[in-house]
Design an enzyme around this catalytic site. Structure first.
Site, PDB file in Angstrom:
ATOM      1  N   LEU A   1      54.304 -74.782  20.113  1.00  0.00           N
ATOM      2  CA  LEU A   1      55.707 -75.820  19.760  1.00  0.00           C
ATOM      3  C   LEU A   1      55.641 -76.845  20.985  1.00  0.00           C
ATOM      4  O   LEU A   1      54.789 -76.395  21.923  1.00  0.00           O
ATOM      5  CB  LEU A   1      56.926 -74.822  20.010  1.00  0.00           C
ATOM      6  CG  LEU A   1      57.369 -73.958  18.816  1.00  0.00           C
ATOM      7  CD1 LEU A   1      58.473 -73.426  19.099  1.00  0.00           C
ATOM      8  CD2 LEU A   1      57.506 -74.871  17.534  1.00  0.00           C
TER       9      LEU A   1
ATOM     10  N   ASN B   1      51.350 -83.914  13.364  1.00  0.00           N
ATOM     11  CA  ASN B   1      50.737 -82.644  13.313  1.00  0.00           C
ATOM     12  C   ASN B   1      49.857 -82.570  12.059  1.00  0.00           C
ATOM     13  O   ASN B   1      50.492 -83.206  10.993  1.00  0.00           O
ATOM     14  CB  ASN B   1      51.702 -81.543  13.556  1.00  0.00           C
ATOM     15  CG  ASN B   1      50.842 -80.258  13.395  1.00  0.00           C
ATOM     16  OD1 ASN B   1      49.616 -80.049  13.926  1.00  0.00           O
ATOM     17  ND2 ASN B   1      51.538 -79.238  12.640  1.00  0.00           N
TER      18      ASN B   1
ATOM     19  N   GLY C   1      37.587 -78.156  16.965  1.00  0.00           N
ATOM     20  CA  GLY C   1      37.732 -79.680  16.983  1.00  0.00           C
ATOM     21  C   GLY C   1      37.244 -80.617  16.066  1.00  0.00           C
ATOM     22  O   GLY C   1      36.833 -81.719  16.456  1.00  0.00           O
TER      23      GLY C   1
ATOM     24  N   ASN D   1      38.542 -81.806  13.507  1.00  0.00           N
ATOM     25  CA  ASN D   1      39.576 -82.871  13.266  1.00  0.00           C
ATOM     26  C   ASN D   1      39.158 -84.037  14.610  1.00  0.00           C
ATOM     27  O   ASN D   1      39.339 -85.140  14.243  1.00  0.00           O
ATOM     28  CB  ASN D   1      40.960 -82.580  13.161  1.00  0.00           C
ATOM     29  CG  ASN D   1      41.006 -81.963  11.604  1.00  0.00           C
ATOM     30  OD1 ASN D   1      41.160 -82.678  10.867  1.00  0.00           O
ATOM     31  ND2 ASN D   1      41.089 -80.536  11.449  1.00  0.00           N
TER      32      ASN D   1
ATOM     33  N   HIS E   1      48.617 -79.665   9.110  1.00  0.00           N
ATOM     34  CA  HIS E   1      48.804 -78.346   8.805  1.00  0.00           C
ATOM     35  C   HIS E   1      48.018 -78.093   7.611  1.00  0.00           C
ATOM     36  O   HIS E   1      48.139 -78.872   6.679  1.00  0.00           O
ATOM     37  CB  HIS E   1      50.374 -78.000   8.612  1.00  0.00           C
ATOM     38  CG  HIS E   1      50.550 -76.514   8.427  1.00  0.00           C
ATOM     39  ND1 HIS E   1      50.412 -75.653   9.416  1.00  0.00           N
ATOM     40  CD2 HIS E   1      50.960 -75.866   7.159  1.00  0.00           C
ATOM     41  CE1 HIS E   1      51.078 -74.319   8.883  1.00  0.00           C
ATOM     42  NE2 HIS E   1      50.883 -74.360   7.448  1.00  0.00           N
TER      43      HIS E   1
HETATM   44  C1  GAR Z   1      42.696 -77.330  10.843  1.00  0.00           C
HETATM   45  O1  GAR Z   1      42.476 -76.925   9.924  1.00  0.00           O
HETATM   46  C2  GAR Z   1      44.328 -77.610  10.909  1.00  0.00           C
HETATM   47  O2  GAR Z   1      44.894 -78.072   9.854  1.00  0.00           O
HETATM   48  C3  GAR Z   1      44.895 -76.316  11.452  1.00  0.00           C
HETATM   49  O3  GAR Z   1      43.748 -75.818  12.583  1.00  0.00           O
HETATM   50  C4  GAR Z   1      42.470 -76.250  11.898  1.00  0.00           C
HETATM   51  C5  GAR Z   1      41.915 -76.771  13.273  1.00  0.00           C
HETATM   52  O4  GAR Z   1      40.485 -76.982  12.989  1.00  0.00           O
HETATM   53  N1  GAR Z   1      46.095 -76.567  12.169  1.00  0.00           N
HETATM   54  C6  GAR Z   1      47.199 -75.720  12.049  1.00  0.00           C
HETATM   55  O5  GAR Z   1      46.712 -74.567  11.455  1.00  0.00           O
HETATM   56  C7  GAR Z   1      48.488 -75.787  12.722  1.00  0.00           C
HETATM   57  N2  GAR Z   1      49.519 -74.893  12.272  1.00  0.00           N
HETATM   58  P1  GAR Z   1      39.508 -77.787  13.865  1.00  0.00           P
HETATM   59  O6  GAR Z   1      39.952 -77.356  15.671  1.00  0.00           O
HETATM   60  O7  GAR Z   1      38.297 -77.601  13.644  1.00  0.00           O
HETATM   61  O8  GAR Z   1      39.985 -79.306  13.901  1.00  0.00           O
END
Ligand code: GAR
Length: 190
Positions: free
Chosen positions: A87, A102, A12, A14, A104
């Protein structure tokens, strides 16, 4: 008032950055976090940030209208997938057309698709000796990582970088850009 709904299933960082960024903006409300992992640290973050959360399982999401109905009730301006790996059911995508985005951790269309998330992406980037990686923010459709691209930012990868170093660089890009891109989508460039 603009409403942002967050979906997350992991650490979390982000979510934290998005909430921190908008905390000074009285025009933005974050009424709920949706999470499919009852053990995710993001739920603790949400509690600390005083954001209500709804935890749901696969059956709730794909075979009932529990999440859909809650989203309709809240009627958000933007739904942000911030580290969410499933999804999204077509019913939700259709009801919130061009309102679901989203992030990525790679430069799509490279390193996208089922199974390409988090560390798996960074390991593949390092294994292929890529000179660059980056982030992609895109609209969500019914397939993995293939909706229209809104924004990309890149970072260089050195030959000595491992997947952890790449992850750090990607997190810095996410921190720098993701909240601002959301801000621009909600309010236009200001
Ligand atoms: C982030 O780096 C995001 O870009 C990635 O998961 C991480 C979550 O980090 N998302 C994906 O890989 C989606 N396919 P967080 O939980 O610390 O925000």
């Amino acid at each position: 008032m603009k409403k942002i709904i967050l979906f997350a299933s992991g650490n979390g960082t982000n979510v934290q950055q998005i909430v921190d960024y908008f905390s000074a903006n009285p025009q933005v409300e974050i009424p709920m976090l949706f999470c499919n992992n009852p053990k995710a640290y993001v739920l603790q973050r949400a509690e600390n940030l005083h954001i209500p959360s709804m935890v749901f399982n696969k059956n709730d999401f794909f075979s009932t209208d529990i999440v859909f109905d809650k989203l309709k009730e809240i009627n958000p301006d933007l739904i942000v997938l911030a580290g969410f790996l499933w999804l999204v059911p077509e019913k939700i995508i259709t009801a919130f057309s061009k309102k679901i985005i989203n992030i990525h951790p790679a430069l799509l269309p490279k390193y996208g698709g089922k199974g390409m998330y988090g560390h798996h992406v960074h390991e593949a980037v390092v294994a292929n000796h890529e000179p660059f990686s980056g982030i992609t923010i895109h609209y969500v459709n019914q397939y993995y990582d293939s909706g229209d691209i809104i924004f990309q930012a890149t970072c260089s990868i050195s030959t000595t970088d491992n997947a952890d170093n790449v992850a750090e660089k990607i997190h810095l890009l996410e921190k720098e850009h993701f909240p601002k891109v959301i801000d621009n989508l909600l309010f236009g460039n200001r």
